[in-house]
Motif scaffolding. Structure first.
Motif, PDB file in Angstrom:
ATOM      1  N   ALA A  27       0.827  -1.206   0.000  1.00 24.89           N
ATOM      2  CA  ALA A  27       0.000   0.000   0.000  1.00 24.89           C
ATOM      3  C   ALA A  27       0.861   1.256   0.000  1.00 24.89           C
ATOM      4  O   ALA A  27       0.614   2.205  -0.768  1.00 24.89           O
ATOM      5  CB  ALA A  27      -0.933  -0.006   1.211  1.00 24.89           C
ATOM      6  N   ASP A  28       1.881   1.289   0.849  1.00 22.79           N
ATOM      7  CA  ASP A  28       2.767   2.454   0.915  1.00 22.79           C
ATOM      8  C   ASP A  28       3.484   2.678  -0.405  1.00 22.79           C
ATOM      9  O   ASP A  28       3.662   3.829  -0.855  1.00 22.79           O
ATOM     10  CB  ASP A  28       3.783   2.278   2.038  1.00 22.79           C
ATOM     11  N   HIS A  29       3.896   1.598  -1.043  1.00 19.09           N
ATOM     12  CA  HIS A  29       4.589   1.705  -2.330  1.00 19.09           C
ATOM     13  C   HIS A  29       3.661   2.285  -3.408  1.00 19.09           C
ATOM     14  O   HIS A  29       4.054   3.184  -4.159  1.00 19.09           O
ATOM     15  CB  HIS A  29       5.093   0.317  -2.750  1.00 19.09           C
ATOM     16  N   LEU A  30       2.452   1.785  -3.465  1.00 15.06           N
ATOM     17  CA  LEU A  30       1.507   2.287  -4.458  1.00 15.06           C
ATOM     18  C   LEU A  30       1.189   3.758  -4.227  1.00 15.06           C
ATOM     19  O   LEU A  30       1.091   4.544  -5.180  1.00 15.06           O
ATOM     20  CB  LEU A  30       0.219   1.457  -4.418  1.00 15.06           C
ATOM     21  N   LEU A  31       1.035   4.147  -2.975  1.00 10.99           N
ATOM     22  CA  LEU A  31       0.689   5.537  -2.662  1.00 10.99           C
ATOM     23  C   LEU A  31       1.854   6.480  -2.935  1.00 10.99           C
ATOM     24  O   LEU A  31       1.658   7.601  -3.434  1.00 10.99           O
ATOM     25  CB  LEU A  31       0.254   5.639  -1.196  1.00 10.99           C
ATOM     26  N   ALA A  32       3.059   6.056  -2.616  1.00 17.86           N
ATOM     27  CA  ALA A  32       4.217   6.912  -2.873  1.00 17.86           C
ATOM     28  C   ALA A  32       4.481   7.067  -4.364  1.00 17.86           C
ATOM     29  O   ALA A  32       4.927   8.132  -4.826  1.00 17.86           O
ATOM     30  CB  ALA A  32       5.447   6.335  -2.175  1.00 17.86           C
ATOM     31  N   GLY A 313       6.210   1.719 -10.240  1.00 15.81           N
ATOM     32  CA  GLY A 313       5.324   1.591  -9.092  1.00 15.81           C
ATOM     33  C   GLY A 313       3.871   1.826  -9.421  1.00 15.81           C
ATOM     34  O   GLY A 313       3.048   1.995  -8.515  1.00 15.81           O
ATOM     35  N   LEU A 314       3.537   1.822 -10.718  1.00 20.58           N
ATOM     36  CA  LEU A 314       2.184   2.136 -11.153  1.00 20.58           C
ATOM     37  C   LEU A 314       1.428   0.882 -11.571  1.00 20.58           C
ATOM     38  O   LEU A 314       2.008  -0.081 -12.082  1.00 20.58           O
ATOM     39  CB  LEU A 314       2.216   3.106 -12.333  1.00 20.58           C
ATOM     40  N   LEU A 315       0.110   0.924 -11.366  1.00 20.79           N
ATOM     41  CA  LEU A 315      -0.777  -0.100 -11.897  1.00 20.79           C
ATOM     42  C   LEU A 315      -1.193   0.326 -13.301  1.00 20.79           C
ATOM     43  O   LEU A 315      -1.748   1.406 -13.494  1.00 20.79           O
ATOM     44  CB  LEU A 315      -2.020  -0.250 -11.009  1.00 20.79           C
ATOM     45  N   THR A 316      -0.906  -0.522 -14.265  1.00 21.70           N
ATOM     46  CA  THR A 316      -1.171  -0.176 -15.660  1.00 21.70           C
ATOM     47  C   THR A 316      -2.500  -0.764 -16.116  1.00 21.70           C
ATOM     48  O   THR A 316      -3.108  -1.593 -15.450  1.00 21.70           O
ATOM     49  CB  THR A 316      -0.055  -0.717 -16.560  1.00 21.70           C
ATOM     50  N   ALA A 334      -5.911   5.967 -14.363  1.00 18.68           N
ATOM     51  CA  ALA A 334      -6.019   5.704 -12.928  1.00 18.68           C
ATOM     52  C   ALA A 334      -7.072   4.652 -12.589  1.00 18.68           C
ATOM     53  O   ALA A 334      -7.209   4.281 -11.422  1.00 18.68           O
ATOM     54  CB  ALA A 334      -6.339   6.998 -12.176  1.00 18.68           C
ATOM     55  N   SER A 335      -7.775   4.158 -13.583  1.00 14.19           N
ATOM     56  CA  SER A 335      -8.837   3.185 -13.313  1.00 14.19           C
ATOM     57  C   SER A 335      -8.347   1.942 -12.571  1.00 14.19           C
ATOM     58  O   SER A 335      -9.064   1.417 -11.709  1.00 14.19           O
ATOM     59  CB  SER A 335      -9.526   2.781 -14.615  1.00 14.19           C
ATOM     60  N   PRO A 336      -7.145   1.421 -12.878  1.00 17.22           N
ATOM     61  CA  PRO A 336      -6.718   0.205 -12.181  1.00 17.22           C
ATOM     62  C   PRO A 336      -6.660   0.338 -10.662  1.00 17.22           C
ATOM     63  O   PRO A 336      -6.585  -0.674  -9.962  1.00 17.22           O
ATOM     64  CB  PRO A 336      -5.323  -0.050 -12.761  1.00 17.22           C
ATOM     65  N   TYR A 337      -6.727   1.574 -10.151  1.00 19.63           N
ATOM     66  CA  TYR A 337      -6.614   1.755  -8.716  1.00 19.63           C
ATOM     67  C   TYR A 337      -7.899   1.427  -7.953  1.00 19.63           C
ATOM     68  O   TYR A 337      -7.941   1.574  -6.730  1.00 19.63           O
ATOM     69  CB  TYR A 337      -6.100   3.169  -8.393  1.00 19.63           C
ATOM     70  N   TRP A 338      -8.923   0.890  -8.666  1.00 20.46           N
ATOM     71  CA  TRP A 338     -10.005   0.224  -7.935  1.00 20.46           C
ATOM     72  C   TRP A 338      -9.441  -1.014  -7.249  1.00 20.46           C
ATOM     73  O   TRP A 338     -10.082  -1.593  -6.383  1.00 20.46           O
ATOM     74  CB  TRP A 338     -11.144  -0.144  -8.887  1.00 20.46           C
ATOM     75  N   ALA A 339      -8.238  -1.396  -7.623  1.00 22.80           N
ATOM     76  CA  ALA A 339      -7.525  -2.459  -6.909  1.00 22.80           C
ATOM     77  C   ALA A 339      -7.340  -2.099  -5.435  1.00 22.80           C
ATOM     78  O   ALA A 339      -7.067  -2.974  -4.608  1.00 22.80           O
ATOM     79  CB  ALA A 339      -6.171  -2.709  -7.556  1.00 22.80           C
ATOM     80  N   SER A 340      -7.509  -0.821  -5.108  1.00 23.38           N
ATOM     81  CA  SER A 340      -7.414  -0.389  -3.708  1.00 23.38           C
ATOM     82  C   SER A 340      -8.367  -1.158  -2.812  1.00 23.38           C
ATOM     83  O   SER A 340      -8.116  -1.318  -1.600  1.00 23.38           O
ATOM     84  CB  SER A 340      -7.723   1.112  -3.609  1.00 23.38           C
TER      85      SER A 340
END
Length: 615
Positions: A27-32, A313-316, A334-340
């Motif tokens: 989580a920290d990696h994705l946010l940074a 570090g990005l979700l593609t 940014a759509s892949p970040y529904w992975a959140s």
């Protein structure tokens, strides 16, 4: 930005090595990693890539909202004990985004528009982080946030999972003293009642639209709403359905963590585990705590070991690597970040048994599994020897959604999906095609479910004057398909197996009765012609499959249907053990097919309007 995870903890997590520390580190990696793409004031995150049909501003809001949801789970799960900069960034973005004077202010909420989706993520994140963000805003700032969210009141949405976004937004407004319409909240909750198909399954809107939205939306939002609202009666209803769902859903993941590759929005990847954590969070799970973590962590590790997120570090937009065919027009960078949603488990306190109990085996770790799902009309088969999951589809079609060329949606209408292979938009894989000489190809479209039971399923479809009734019998790592085809004389009939993909070309073999493709790791896709088909073939492609650059699909074929009704039988095989596809005996008389399986069992299938199996 390289990903740094803690060393595996094989004592606590003997299957995956992952613990809460691994989830927090990811989580920290994705946010940074998204910080370099933030606009002034952190109101938007404009990630690199092709914009969606909603445009750059909406996409930037999406970047804020979906990563805010991840930040909220991280902040709330740590009771605010995180780097202060994380809280400050999202508080700053909230203040800037809801200020109409700001150059990167958020677009208003309008009918049927993508920002309605993002408003729900923001409302949910605000609810979870209220002591650290919303309550610390000035009265004027809170008023602006409430005003922007209140733009949802009275807005029209598509008649699907979007009705639940209103429920979440207006419930948050209610809890902070903002304007809301109780009837709109109730209306959204009542609408999904019409889509409940039983056994824990919802269709995403009218029809047979079964996919991962059942878990990461149609279970998630009502359960979280009940948690927000304190509605114990509805909470109990949703909990009962979630338990039924998870009894079946736990089987959707391979031994190595790969989810079954079916449905839309697959670019959300590990969001598939959200309902598993939801069950633990709400106490509505039949799974032991250690199994919840074993399955969920297996999925997160699966993608991490395959380059997700990428080197930035990005979700593609893709599956492992970027892959546009799994992306819908509404999806932006940014759509892949529904992975959140996968990180909702962080809301469980660190001392919760889901984090502290030793991992327990998943069902596939212990034995072969066969699961009949009446709601969606699916039959799932998982084999312990190779850890592969196969989903045989005899009920879900979503046929109202087609590609631009009129081809049936490959992510819904195929005969089978698996954890190790993916469908191809114009491929022959897992499709029974009837082909007129020099004319059209008749494909599986709207599916008519007929039967689902342990090891057996059947369905029918009609395209023009071609009708096909299909029955399947599960046999180990194979399924035996029985097709009763009614079509004009001279048409070709083709039955495709699984599309096997890899970064290097698979090894291909073809004979009169069997064709196969084999990957370097031993995963083999094969089709054996058992009755009616006169030959086999292999279709190859490049850049057509989410699982690798090179793909090959074996198939069985006959080039001259006799006219009227005839029966064709094939064996479709997918195995990671390197075994050859078995050759069961087949006897066909009138509308009866007798199968002699390799294990000595004899199975009789009677066709007719509704196929049935007897032993």
């Amino acid at each position: 930005m390289p990903l740094h995870l803690p060393p595996p903890d094989d004592r606590l997590s003997g299957h995956t090595g992952y613990t809460r520390a691994h989830w927090e580190a990811m989580a920290d990696h994705l946010l940074a990693s998204v910080v370099p793409y933030a606009t002034e004031g952190f109101a938007q995150y404009r990630l690199p890539g092709e914009p969606s049909i909603s445009g750059t501003v909406s996409d930037g809001l999406e970047g804020y909202a979906r990563t805010f949801l991840l930040a909220a789970f991280r902040i709330a799960g740590a009771q605010g004990d995180v780097e202060p900069e994380l809280i400050e960034r999202y508080a700053s973005g909230l203040i800037a985004g809801t200020d109409p004077r700001h150059p990167f202010a958020w677009p208003p909420l309008t009918d049927m528009a993508q920002p309605l989706v993002e408003a729900a993520s923001i409302a949910l994140a605000l609810h979870e982080t209220r002591p650290w963000i919303f309550d610390r805003l000035s009265p004027e700032q809170r008023e602006r946030v409430v005003s922007w969210l209140a733009g949802f009141i009275g807005r029209r949405t598509p008649d699907n999972n979007w009705v639940l976004f209103r429920v979440i937004v207006e419930q948050f407004l209610a809890e902070v003293g903002g304007p809301y319409e109780p009837d709109e909240i109730t209306g959204g909750l009542e609408r999904i009642e019409e889509w409940y198909a039983g056994d824990g399954w919802y269709t995403d809107g009218k029809g047979k639209n079964f996919d991962y939205y059942c878990g990461w939306a149609l279970h998630l939002y009502p359960s979280l709403w009940a948690r927000m609202a304190g509605d114990t009666a509805r909470a109990e209803r949703y909990a009962g359905r979630l338990r039924l769902f998870l009894e079946q859903y736990q089987h959707f993941f391979a031994a190595d963590g790969a989810p079954v590759h079916q449905g839309r929005s697959l670019t959300y990847r590990f969001a598939t585990v959200a309902p598993l954590w939801l069950g633990a969070l709400t106490g509505a799970t039949p799974l032991p705590p250690g199994r919840t973590r074993r399955v969920a962590s297996g999925v997160l590790r699966h993608f991490a070991e395959r380059g997700v997120p990428d080197e930035r570090g990005l979700l593609t937009l893709g599956w492992y690597d970027p892959f546009r065919p799994v992306v819908q027009p509404y999806s932006g960078p940014a759509s892949p970040y529904w992975a959140s949603k996968a990180f909702i488990g962080l809301l469980l306190p660190p001392e919760h048994p889901a984090w502290t109990d030793p991992e327990e085996p998943a069902p596939i770790d212990l034995a072969d599994q066969s699961v009949a799902m009446q709601g969606p009309g699916w039959l799932l088969r998982a084999t312990r020897a190779d850890g592969v999951v196969r989903l045989l589809n005899h009920g879900s079609d979503r046929d109202r959604v087609r590609s631009g060329d009129g081809v049936p949606d490959p992510h819904y209408l195929r005969l089978a999906y698996t954890s190790h292979t993916g469908p191809e938009a114009s491929g022959v894989d897992n499709n029974l095609a009837v082909i007129a000489p020099g004319g059209p190809t008749y494909l599986r479209r709207s599916i008519e479910p007929l039967a689902v039971s342990d090891g057996f399923a059947a369905s029918a479809h009609q395209d023009g004057d071609v009708r096909v009734v299909t029955a399947v019998v599960v046999a180990g790592a194979s399924e035996i398909r029985i097709h009763q085809v009614t079509a004009p004389a001279g048409h070709h009939v083709r039955d495709g197996g699984h599309a096997l993909a890899a970064e290097t070309p698979p090894e291909l073999r073809q004979g009169d009765s069997v064709a196969s493709a084999r990957r370097a790791d031993g995963l083999t896709s094969a089709v054996r012609a058992l009755h009616g088909f006169t030959g086999t073939g292999l279709a190859t492609a490049e850049h057509a499959n989410a699982f690798g650059r090179h793909s090959a699909t074996p198939y069985a074929v006959v080039t001259g249907h006799p006219g009227g009704t005839a029966v064709y039988v094939s064996l479709v095989h997918l195995s990671g053990t390197g075994e050859e596809p078995p050759a069961p005996s087949v006897e066909v008389t009138d509308d009866t097919v007798v199968l002699g399986l390799p294990d000595g069992e004899t199975v009789t299938v009677r066709l007719g309007p509704v196929p049935a199996r007897t032993r």
